[in-house]
Design an enzyme around this catalytic site. Structure first.
Site, PDB file in Angstrom:
ATOM      1  N   THR A  81      20.403 -37.090  -1.079  1.00 48.90           N
ATOM      2  CA  THR A  81      19.444 -37.309  -0.002  1.00 48.90           C
ATOM      3  C   THR A  81      18.928 -38.737  -0.025  1.00 48.90           C
ATOM      4  OG1 THR A  81      18.775 -34.995  -0.147  1.00 48.90           O
ATOM      5  CG2 THR A  81      17.291 -36.483   1.010  1.00 48.90           C
ATOM      6  N   GLN A 116      27.418 -31.770   4.066  1.00 45.92           N
ATOM      7  CA  GLN A 116      26.611 -30.697   3.498  1.00 45.92           C
ATOM      8  C   GLN A 116      25.530 -30.291   4.489  1.00 45.92           C
ATOM      9  OE1 GLN A 116      23.546 -31.040   0.200  1.00 45.92           O
ATOM     10  NE2 GLN A 116      25.137 -29.952  -0.935  1.00 45.92           N
ATOM     11  N   CYS A 132      18.902 -26.548  -3.036  1.00 45.10           N
ATOM     12  CA  CYS A 132      17.911 -27.611  -2.854  1.00 45.10           C
ATOM     13  C   CYS A 132      16.536 -27.130  -3.321  1.00 45.10           C
ATOM     14  CB  CYS A 132      17.850 -28.052  -1.396  1.00 45.10           C
ATOM     15  SG  CYS A 132      16.636 -29.354  -1.095  1.00 45.10           S
ATOM     16  N   LYS A 134      26.879 -24.995  -2.889  1.00 46.52           N
ATOM     17  CA  LYS A 134      26.254 -25.638  -4.055  1.00 46.52           C
ATOM     18  C   LYS A 134      25.012 -24.835  -4.419  1.00 46.52           C
ATOM     19  CE  LYS A 134      24.948 -30.193  -5.860  1.00 46.52           C
ATOM     20  NZ  LYS A 134      23.600 -29.969  -6.384  1.00 46.52           N
ATOM     21  N   HIS A 170      24.758 -26.484 -10.317  1.00 42.85           N
ATOM     22  CA  HIS A 170      23.865 -27.433 -10.969  1.00 42.85           C
ATOM     23  C   HIS A 170      23.193 -26.691 -12.120  1.00 42.85           C
ATOM     24  CE1 HIS A 170      20.390 -30.590 -10.497  1.00 42.85           C
ATOM     25  NE2 HIS A 170      20.847 -30.496 -11.728  1.00 42.85           N
ATOM     26  N   GLY A 185      25.316 -32.015 -13.406  1.00 39.22           N
ATOM     27  CA  GLY A 185      24.118 -32.232 -14.204  1.00 39.22           C
ATOM     28  C   GLY A 185      24.322 -33.155 -15.377  1.00 39.22           C
ATOM     29  N   ASP A 186      23.648 -34.300 -15.375  1.00 44.29           N
ATOM     30  CA  ASP A 186      23.581 -35.215 -16.519  1.00 44.29           C
ATOM     31  C   ASP A 186      24.928 -35.821 -16.920  1.00 44.29           C
ATOM     32  OD1 ASP A 186      20.943 -34.480 -16.511  1.00 44.29           O
ATOM     33  OD2 ASP A 186      21.103 -33.094 -18.196  1.00 44.29           O
ATOM     34  N   ARG A 238      22.828 -38.344 -10.095  1.00 42.04           N
ATOM     35  CA  ARG A 238      21.954 -39.439 -10.514  1.00 42.04           C
ATOM     36  C   ARG A 238      22.686 -40.481 -11.353  1.00 42.04           C
ATOM     37  NH1 ARG A 238      16.971 -37.174 -13.479  1.00 42.04           N
ATOM     38  NH2 ARG A 238      18.493 -35.619 -14.121  1.00 42.04           N
TER      39      ARG A 238
END
Length: 646
Positions: free
Chosen positions: A301, A353, A384, A423, A453, A487-488, A512
């Site tokens: 986003t 998405q 989300c 997702k 996730h 994730g990570d 991220r």
């Protein structure tokens, strides 16, 4: 004899110091083990006034309201030059003449236009004629080039927008499937009564007016109103092209249809479903997509815009996905929401998405996207965590309603050949995982792939992702369902570990990690830790700015839009710690660094957590900020993992 030690005899505890702690002690406290020579000296108790760094002017200005900004944009001032006049440099070229809301005085515009930005026009640099003409902030570098080439697709069709605005858009495939499953509307009981009421005028009575079917009991903010035509045969004739031909004269006239005829048409719907035109089994798709071992850039986003995705493609990403778009806004015809579906020609494996609460809104949005856009897959967000989304029963709120999840996926995958993916998060509440109980059925619903996730909605971004649970779900999934972990993932070692620990895992989605260091895709493909220099990082920022100016425009408005999204991205990149400054590599995504400095001034500037320094970086690339400019990061997820993010 007492073992109690007197309070005065207690030994004072040793105060923790980053300057004396070992790397192991720092990592135990989730602190980055920076080499001692790069640590900033401890601050002295007395701080001189001259040592205090003044905040950037953009951080102390009063922010204008949206209404005020909109009023200023509409004002017919000299700086707002007509786009047509700007392109042609001819005041008579505008078809609206004096009625145009923009300025036509070229000399007045030139007198107020800001100075050109240093560098070359991004369009001219790509061999394309700049469409912004006089308004371009690089006007001095323009050359005579023939033609305008555009490498972007999925532009929003104005006729489609008009139909959506007037609620005249039809969704024959979605509505036929929803009706066959009894899902026409959000509440089944109210839906039956609505359909009966809507069909009453057709039972022997003539009418030439459209009948508005009342909305369901449980609704979203905006939902397109379904129109029940008096000529039911005409409506059914548009269900699938080529399946049924209806006489044009019958479609134009408003003659009533007998009850027997309606029953015949309902039989036709059943024939269409069994015939395969609406795919009786959701897994029977003509298009296939393989995510195995592909580097997947997550839909992000705000920051996952088209210029950022172009940048990640250059740095090695294989799969890209657009920012999450709300189904209700798409069905409203909001141009800003449709802009999220834009695709660049370099995105060879691209998906969009979407997010919605109910089967009807999601399936209609899916049908419309499949009809209007060129995409390789459509991802439905069911994870989300944002309150605004969850409060509308969308996103991770769907994790509490597995039957609705099933209906959404089943209907959507049955009406289009484009692969449908979803997702999800592990659960809504922490400690109440539920995807493991659904994973064996998701493939049968019709989904091609599922991204998990490894956090619950309650966690947001706090704590580490639960990859053991992702592995468990992957091994329980049906063979026809591809599972992607998320994730990570912050280094090629993380990627290698997840792939080796669970060979059944198709791929890992990178979110991220790509925001903080988009060259992670290069690191994974080349299997190395890239000790990137500040100059190389600045070149990456330059590429983003060039892509942004080509996407948002090279005029003043486009420059400031590019600056805004650059700043949003810089609110993540400051978290990157150069490899050469670490005692232990690779960096973990949740490490907080102590106060430190870089190997040169530019590197020190890039690692600053001050928004004023981010603005200074933007000024290196896009010139001085305009008067009254303000900036504040939009998302909490750009901060280090902490409880308040959960």
């Amino acid at each position: 004899m007492s073992d109690v030690v007197a309070e005065g005899d207690a030994k004072p505890t040793k105060q923790f110091s980053v300057y004396e702690a070992t790397s192991e002690e720092l990592i135990e406290r989730s602190m980055a083990p920076i080499k001692k020579e790069f640590l900033c000296p401890p601050p002295s108790r007395s701080l001189k006034q001259s040592d205090v760094k003044a905040p950037h002017p953009s951080l102390v200005q009063e922010k204008k309201s949206k209404r005020q900004l909109k009023r200023e944009r509409r004002e017919k001032c000299a700086i707002n030059l007509c786009p047509q006049v700007s392109r042609t440099e001819d005041v008579d070229s505008c078809q609206y003449k004096e009625k145009c809301r923009f300025n036509h005085d070229i000399q007045a515009f030139k007198a107020q236009k800001p100075d050109d930005i240093e560098g070359q026009c991004p369009f001219v640099a790509s061999g394309i004629k700049c469409q912004y003409g006089l308004s371009c902030r690089f006007f001095g570098t323009h050359k005579d080039l023939s033609g305008i080439s555009d490498a972007e697709i999925n532009f929003f069709n104005k006729e489609t927008q008009r139909l959506l605005w007037k609620n005249n858009m039809t969704f024959p495939k979605a509505d036929a499937k929803l009706k066959s499953l009894g899902l026409m509307g959000h509440a089944k009981k109210s839906n039956v009564a609505q359909e009966n009421d809507a069909e009453k005028p057709l039972d022997g009575a003539q009418t030439n007016e459209d009948v508005d079917i009342p909305g369901p009991l449980e609704t979203e903010d905006v939902r397109p109103t379904k129109k029940a035509k008096s000529d039911e045969t005409s409506k059914l004739g548009h269900i699938i092209d080529g399946v049924m031909n209806v006489d044009d004269e019958t479609e134009k006239t408003g003659n009533s249809t007998s009850k027997a005829k309606i029953e015949d048409d309902e039989d036709i719907i059943k024939v269409i479903e069994t015939d395969g035109s609406l795919k009786s089994h959701p897994r029977e798709k003509k298009k296939l997509i393989d995510f195995r071992d592909k580097l997947y850039l997550a839909p992000l986003t705000t920051v996952g815009n088209l210029p950022f995705r172009r940048l990640c493609k250059v740095l090695g990403a294989d799969v890209t996905c657009g920012e999450m778009a709300m189904c209700t806004n798409l069905l409203q015809g909001q141009a800003s929401e449709w802009a999220l579906l834009r695709r660049h020609s370099s995105e060879d494996l691209f998906g969009v998405q979407i997010c919605g609460s109910f089967p009807d809104t999601v399936s209609r949005a899916v049908e419309l996207i499949d009809r209007e856009c060129t995409v390789d897959f459509i991802d439905i967000n069911m994870g989300c965590p944002i309150d605004m989304v969850v409060n509308k029963s969308a996103g991770s709120a769907l994790l509490n309603k597995p039957l609705r999840m099933k209906n959404i996926v089943e209907v959507s995958s049955s009406i289009v050949e484009t692969p449908i993916t979803i997702k999800v998060r592990t659960a809504f509440f922490e400690g109440k995982n539920r995807i493991d109980s659904l994973i064996s059925d998701i493939g049968d619903w019709g989904a091609t792939a599922v991204t998990i996730h490894g956090r619950s909605r309650q966690q947001r971004y706090s704590k580490s992702a639960d990859w053991d649970y992702i592995y468990q779900c992957t091994k329980n999934a049906s063979p026809n369902l591809q599972v992607i972990g998320n994730g990570d993932v912050y280094s090629f070692l993380d990627w290698n570990k997840h792939k080796s620990d669970c060979p059944e895992l198709s791929s890992c989605m990178i979110a991220r990690g790509a925001l903080i260091k988009p060259w992670i895709f290069t690191e994974i493909k080349e299997q190395r830790h890239w000790d990137i220099t500040s100059g190389e990082r600045l070149n990456i920022f330059k590429d983003f700015v060039r892509f942004g100016l080509q996407h948002w425009g090279s005029d003043t408005k486009g420059v400031e839009t590019t600056r805004h999204f650059l700043l949003e991205w810089l609110s993540y990149t400051f978290r990157y710690i150069p490899v050469g400054l670490l005692d232990v590599i690779p960096q973990q995504i949740n490490w907080r660094p102590p106060s430190y400095f870089g190997r040169d001034d530019l590197e020190t500037l890039m690692m600053s957590e001050s928004a004023g320094d981010w603005v200074r970086i933007s000024e290196l690339l896009l010139g001085k900020v305009p008067e009254g400019f303000t900036f504040a990061p939009k998302h909490k997820s750009n901060a280090y993992d902490r409880a308040e993010n959960g």
